[in-house]
Design a protein around this motif. Sequence first.
Motif, PDB file in Angstrom:
ATOM      1  N   SER A  95      -1.475   4.642   1.564  1.00 36.61           N
ATOM      2  CA  SER A  95      -2.833   4.331   1.106  1.00 36.61           C
ATOM      3  C   SER A  95      -3.910   4.647   2.140  1.00 36.61           C
ATOM      4  O   SER A  95      -5.023   5.047   1.773  1.00 36.61           O
ATOM      5  N   TRP A 165       8.922   5.004 -13.154  1.00 32.25           N
ATOM      6  CA  TRP A 165       7.854   5.541 -14.015  1.00 32.25           C
ATOM      7  C   TRP A 165       6.476   5.262 -13.423  1.00 32.25           C
ATOM      8  O   TRP A 165       5.589   6.132 -13.434  1.00 32.25           O
ATOM      9  N   ILE A 166       6.274   4.068 -12.900  1.00 35.68           N
ATOM     10  CA  ILE A 166       4.990   3.726 -12.265  1.00 35.68           C
ATOM     11  C   ILE A 166       4.746   4.618 -11.050  1.00 35.68           C
ATOM     12  O   ILE A 166       3.633   5.130 -10.849  1.00 35.68           O
ATOM     13  N   GLN A 167       5.763   4.820 -10.228  1.00 36.35           N
ATOM     14  CA  GLN A 167       5.614   5.654  -9.042  1.00 36.35           C
ATOM     15  C   GLN A 167       5.261   7.091  -9.402  1.00 36.35           C
ATOM     16  O   GLN A 167       4.410   7.715  -8.751  1.00 36.35           O
ATOM     17  N   ASN A 169       3.834   8.185 -12.208  1.00 36.34           N
ATOM     18  CA  ASN A 169       2.623   8.338 -13.005  1.00 36.34           C
ATOM     19  C   ASN A 169       1.380   7.710 -12.388  1.00 36.34           C
ATOM     20  O   ASN A 169       0.261   8.147 -12.691  1.00 36.34           O
ATOM     21  N   TYR A 170       1.537   6.709 -11.545  1.00 35.91           N
ATOM     22  CA  TYR A 170       0.376   6.036 -10.946  1.00 35.91           C
ATOM     23  C   TYR A 170       0.334   6.153  -9.427  1.00 35.91           C
ATOM     24  O   TYR A 170      -0.595   5.664  -8.799  1.00 35.91           O
ATOM     25  N   GLY A 171       1.353   6.769  -8.832  1.00 36.14           N
ATOM     26  CA  GLY A 171       1.317   7.018  -7.400  1.00 36.14           C
ATOM     27  C   GLY A 171       2.134   6.029  -6.597  1.00 36.14           C
ATOM     28  O   GLY A 171       2.505   4.944  -7.063  1.00 36.14           O
ATOM     29  N   ILE A 174       0.438   2.313  -5.544  1.00 36.53           N
ATOM     30  CA  ILE A 174       0.574   1.253  -6.552  1.00 36.53           C
ATOM     31  C   ILE A 174       2.047   0.863  -6.703  1.00 36.53           C
ATOM     32  O   ILE A 174       2.378  -0.332  -6.798  1.00 36.53           O
ATOM     33  N   GLY A 175       2.925   1.861  -6.705  1.00 34.01           N
ATOM     34  CA  GLY A 175       4.351   1.568  -6.857  1.00 34.01           C
ATOM     35  C   GLY A 175       4.878   0.692  -5.746  1.00 34.01           C
ATOM     36  O   GLY A 175       5.536  -0.334  -5.997  1.00 34.01           O
TER      37      GLY A 175
END
Length: 522
Positions: A95, A165-167, A169-171, A174-175
């Motif tokens: 980040s 899936w979160i990693q 699609n959202y990076g 966030i994951g």
Amino acid sequence: MKLSYQVSTYIIGTEFCVCVAYFGIGRNLAVYLKTELLEDSVTAAAQASMWQGTSFLTALIGAYVADSHWGNYLTIVIFTVIYFMGLVVLTLSTSLPFLKHSSFTSYLGLYMVALGAGATKPCMSAFGADQFDDADKTTAKGSFFSFYYLTITIGALLAGTVVVWIQDNYGWTIGFGLLTILIGLAFTNLLSGSKFYRCRKPVGSPFTRMCQVIVAANRKFNMDLPENEFLLCKATEKSEMRQGNEDLENTPEFSFLNKASIVSASDFTTAGALNPWRLCTTSQVEELKSILRLLPIWATFILFAAVSTQESTVFVEQGIFMNTRLGSLNIPPASLTTFDVLTVIVFTPLYDMIIIPIARQFTGKERGLSHLQRAGIGLFFSIIAMVSAALLEAKRLEVASEEGLVHKNVAVSMSILWQIPQHVLVGIGEVFNQIGMLAFFYDQAPDSTRSLCLALALLTISLGGYVTSIILTITNLVFGWIPDNLNQGHLDRFFWLVSGLCLLNLAVFVYFASRYKYKRSL
């Protein structure tokens, strides 16, 4: 009894969060190393395997500290804090602009997580079982271990689907951030049950007792064993030296170690106290012998762990070069491990309901198959899984040639769903091998070394990761089978090599298993 179940839910809840966070990193680690740290395919796969291996190697640290110094509860608390701090570092590395693509920061966070996650593994299940009375051993404790295993499986399933899936699609920020929050909740949940826990004091490490046997036997190297074995130091005669272990019969193997039980005047101080580094009971000697007898069979389980490790490393690399689209849905390559987890969830009860009754008719044994027979069948499935992966990769390379993509670093049109059979085969192998291995070690180990033997079971997973890393590195340096563009490589030859090693490993297992004498009648 009711209170014991209620208290154990705190531990199961904590383990669930820990598993989701651990598998949430491990399932997609090779992809993270390639995209964020810009590592090549071989390096990413090798480093991911090394990290997974280290995560289980640190289980020995947790087991030793818990047995010798802190006890299970304090060990879990301290290493969960390290786990949490590692995830904070990992999240910041994705980040903060000045930390992005920093290998040092990323690996610092990853190996703090490996230390924290690994050290809690042998302590969590033991601590949960400690909440039940010894009289509940066959009922309540059995139920606890069933729920505990199911918790790990569901945690792995959630990590391989939702978290991956979160990693993707959202990076990563966030994951990893969500996983950090999850471990924070796990720590809070663990502490909230503190006033209810039943904590056992550490009783000393089995490593120390084994070293005492080796030292005592070497000190009496020139002494002759008495013809009457009853002249040796018996645990029943020196109850203060038993350390809670069962009485074990003296066995002829490794007879040199029996010299540690020869009684001599020099074993006692002027005050009459015994020196444990000069005199050991026969039961203490048999503890060490039991471990030595298990080691050849234990070694054959390492290669199965190496095959399992490839699901989140080499299989993922293979999947990246296949068509990940299913209609409008994009399937993350790492999420295919879900089929392994689902296979374990479905096949475990089927084994009890179908396979055991059928096997019982042929073997006449209550459990159908012995622990070693069950584990051996799992080793066979590891061979079939590697053959399946090799055949798939050969077909994928054929498609790449037909589509003129050999020199292009892109995916072929072949669907990633063709990877499902190899994941299912690994899952079936786990139901046979991993559960059989745990049951074998628990059943055959003396009472006082069961925690050590379960730690050895975790160590096979660690060494399996290292074996995969070594094979990947050597084969690529020598043969160059796994370039960044897999369309130009020969990953199929790597799979054939591993399947051949698995076949040789199965032959070694059969040799030692056929000569092993069970401690108890099965």
